[in-house]
Design a protein around this motif. Structure first.
Motif, mmCIF file in Angstrom:
data_model
loop_
_atom_site.group_PDB
_atom_site.id
_atom_site.type_symbol
_atom_site.label_atom_id
_atom_site.label_comp_id
_atom_site.label_asym_id
_atom_site.label_seq_id
_atom_site.Cartn_x
_atom_site.Cartn_y
_atom_site.Cartn_z
ATOM 1 N N SER A 1 -6.306 -55.595 6.409
ATOM 2 C CA SER A 1 -5.342 -54.923 5.645
ATOM 3 C C SER A 1 -5.421 -53.669 5.438
ATOM 4 N N GLY A 2 -6.542 -52.801 5.975
ATOM 5 C CA GLY A 2 -6.747 -51.450 6.069
ATOM 6 C C GLY A 2 -6.903 -50.804 4.551
ATOM 7 N N GLY A 3 -6.846 -49.641 4.428
ATOM 8 C CA GLY A 3 -6.981 -49.093 3.224
ATOM 9 C C GLY A 3 -8.367 -48.464 3.091
ATOM 10 N N MET A 4 -8.754 -47.994 1.801
ATOM 11 C CA MET A 4 -10.066 -47.128 1.431
ATOM 12 C C MET A 4 -11.217 -47.634 1.676
ATOM 13 N N LYS A 5 -11.105 -49.073 1.902
ATOM 14 C CA LYS A 5 -12.405 -49.869 2.021
ATOM 15 C C LYS A 5 -13.094 -49.840 3.242
ATOM 16 N N SER A 6 -12.044 -49.356 4.320
ATOM 17 C CA SER A 6 -12.550 -49.308 5.881
ATOM 18 C C SER A 6 -13.617 -48.392 6.146
ATOM 19 N N LYS A 7 -14.338 -48.593 6.794
ATOM 20 C CA LYS A 7 -15.803 -47.893 7.095
ATOM 21 C C LYS A 7 -15.907 -48.038 8.454
ATOM 22 N N THR B 1 -5.407 -41.949 7.630
ATOM 23 C CA THR B 1 -4.938 -43.338 8.113
ATOM 24 C C THR B 1 -5.552 -44.089 6.987
ATOM 25 N N SER B 2 -6.540 -44.100 6.165
ATOM 26 C CA SER B 2 -7.111 -45.014 5.227
ATOM 27 C C SER B 2 -6.157 -45.097 4.393
ATOM 28 N N SER B 3 -5.322 -43.909 3.684
ATOM 29 C CA SER B 3 -4.344 -43.835 2.668
ATOM 30 C C SER B 3 -3.248 -44.398 3.167
ATOM 31 N N ILE B 4 -2.766 -44.582 4.365
ATOM 32 C CA ILE B 4 -1.498 -45.244 5.102
ATOM 33 C C ILE B 4 -1.824 -46.667 4.986
ATOM 34 N N GLY B 5 -3.036 -47.083 5.158
ATOM 35 C CA GLY B 5 -3.263 -48.552 5.037
ATOM 36 C C GLY B 5 -3.271 -49.139 3.415
ATOM 37 N N ALA B 6 -3.704 -48.047 2.735
ATOM 38 C CA ALA B 6 -3.939 -48.328 1.355
ATOM 39 C C ALA B 6 -2.495 -48.413 0.617
#
Length: 334
Positions: free
Chosen positions: A275-281, A205-210
């Motif tokens: 915007s999502g991505g790998m910074k999501s936590k 899911t993080s990679s989809i956002g990234a």
């Protein structure tokens, strides 16, 4: 005499190298990641004085916990959806329908498990539609959720047309217990934390956002993972609706109204990039929820007029967004 000098020079060179290495590590450290924590601490300190200590009163703490638990559980589900860069504005309508159907089933059967399963089925159905339809038709998720929001609010209005509020006499004493609510939040946090950080679902899911295209080229099944994310969101919404109903003992046509905005603001305050991505936590759900509820509660206790509270929160929200922006020219944190 020259050798000691050379040795000293060598030691200085090593110390200088170590210092430069330390400075590089400091520069690499994402200092913005601690801003949400500092914000929460600042809120606690400021309102502990401006509220004359009422912020930490036993009654007020119980109110804060009740409000925070429900919001935090929804935000935990939102981590999966928002990490993909998607927005769900049907959250409020789904919560309204979940509390409504639970109240109706409880009045008819008195069985809480049956009522919760009905709400869970409804929330999962909304999540399935959100994830599947937007993927099949290639629509932005916000469009699909907008459609569901209209349906949800419409059904709420029709069901409560004769009576604005549907009440239930079910005894929610156990579910209103502060320690039970905290325990439920800890369990939900632990499950979501594990799924998001230690399973493929969270990484995908993080990679989809990234980078959506890169994720597809890497073999990520976007359709399947998107549905899984929304199903987790639905589970969290149904769970939160139980505590929301327990708090009020009733459901009306305005129950859940604006909740999607509360979730969005709470996640941003917690450091989640929309915007999502790998910074999501996952921690953004907890920190943001506590910050948002304490901010609202503290402003009220400090004597700020109810009509001015939204304005103050909007200004603070704008400042947080500006501070946490990762790139020049980017409005939302990334």
């Amino acid at each position: 005499m020259e050798k000691p000098a050379n040795k000293s020079s060598g030691e200085n060179h090593i110390e200088s190298t170590d210092f430069l290495g330390l400075m590089k590590k400091i520069k690499k450290w994402d200092w913005l990641s601690i801003v949400p924590y500092l914000g929460l601490i600042l809120i606690l300190i400021v309102f502990s004085f401006t509220s004359n200590g009422n912020l930490f009163g036993a009654y007020n703490v119980s109110i804060v916990v009740q409000q925070t638990v429900a919001l935090a559980i929804v935000c935990l589900g939102g981590v999966f959806v928002y990490s993909m860069g998607n927005l769900d504005i049907s959250i409020g309508a789904t919560i309204g329908l979940c509390t409504l159907i639970q109240a109706i089933v409880l009045n008819a059967t008195g069985n809480l498990l049956l009522a919760f399963m009905a709400a869970l089925l409804l929330a999962l159905s909304f999540g399935l539609i959100n994830g599947a339809v937007s993927s099949w038709l290639g629509l932005p998720s916000v469009i699909t959720s907008l459609f569901l929001m209209f349906i949800g609010t419409g059904v709420q209005t029709i069901v409560t047309l004769k009576t604005n509020t549907i009440r239930t006499s079910f005894d929610f004493s156990f579910w209103k217990n502060m320690y039970v609510q905290i325990g439920a939040l800890v369990i939900m946090f632990s499950v979501v934390y594990y799924l998001f950080n230690y399973t493929r679902l969270g990484k995908y899911t993080s990679s989809i956002g990234a980078n959506l295209e890169f994720a597809k080229q890497s073999g990520v099944n976007v359709f399947r993972n998107k549905i899984y994310a929304y199903l987790i969101m639905g589970t969290c919404v149904a769970t939160a609706s139980l505590f929301i109903l327990a708090r009020s003992g009733s459901s009306s046509r305005v129950t859940g109204a604006g909740y999607h905005m509360d979730v969005m603001v709470a996640l941003i305050l917690g450091g989640m990039p929309l915007s999502g991505g790998m910074k999501s936590k996952v921690s953004a759900a907890l920190i943001g929820s506590f910050s948002y509820i304490l901010l609202t509660n503290g402003l009220t206790l400090s004597g700020v007029a109810a009509s001015n509270v939204p304005l103050v929160k909007a200004l603070i929200f704008a400042v947080i967004v500006i501070i946490t922006s990762r790139k020049k020219g980017v409005v939302l944190p990334r």
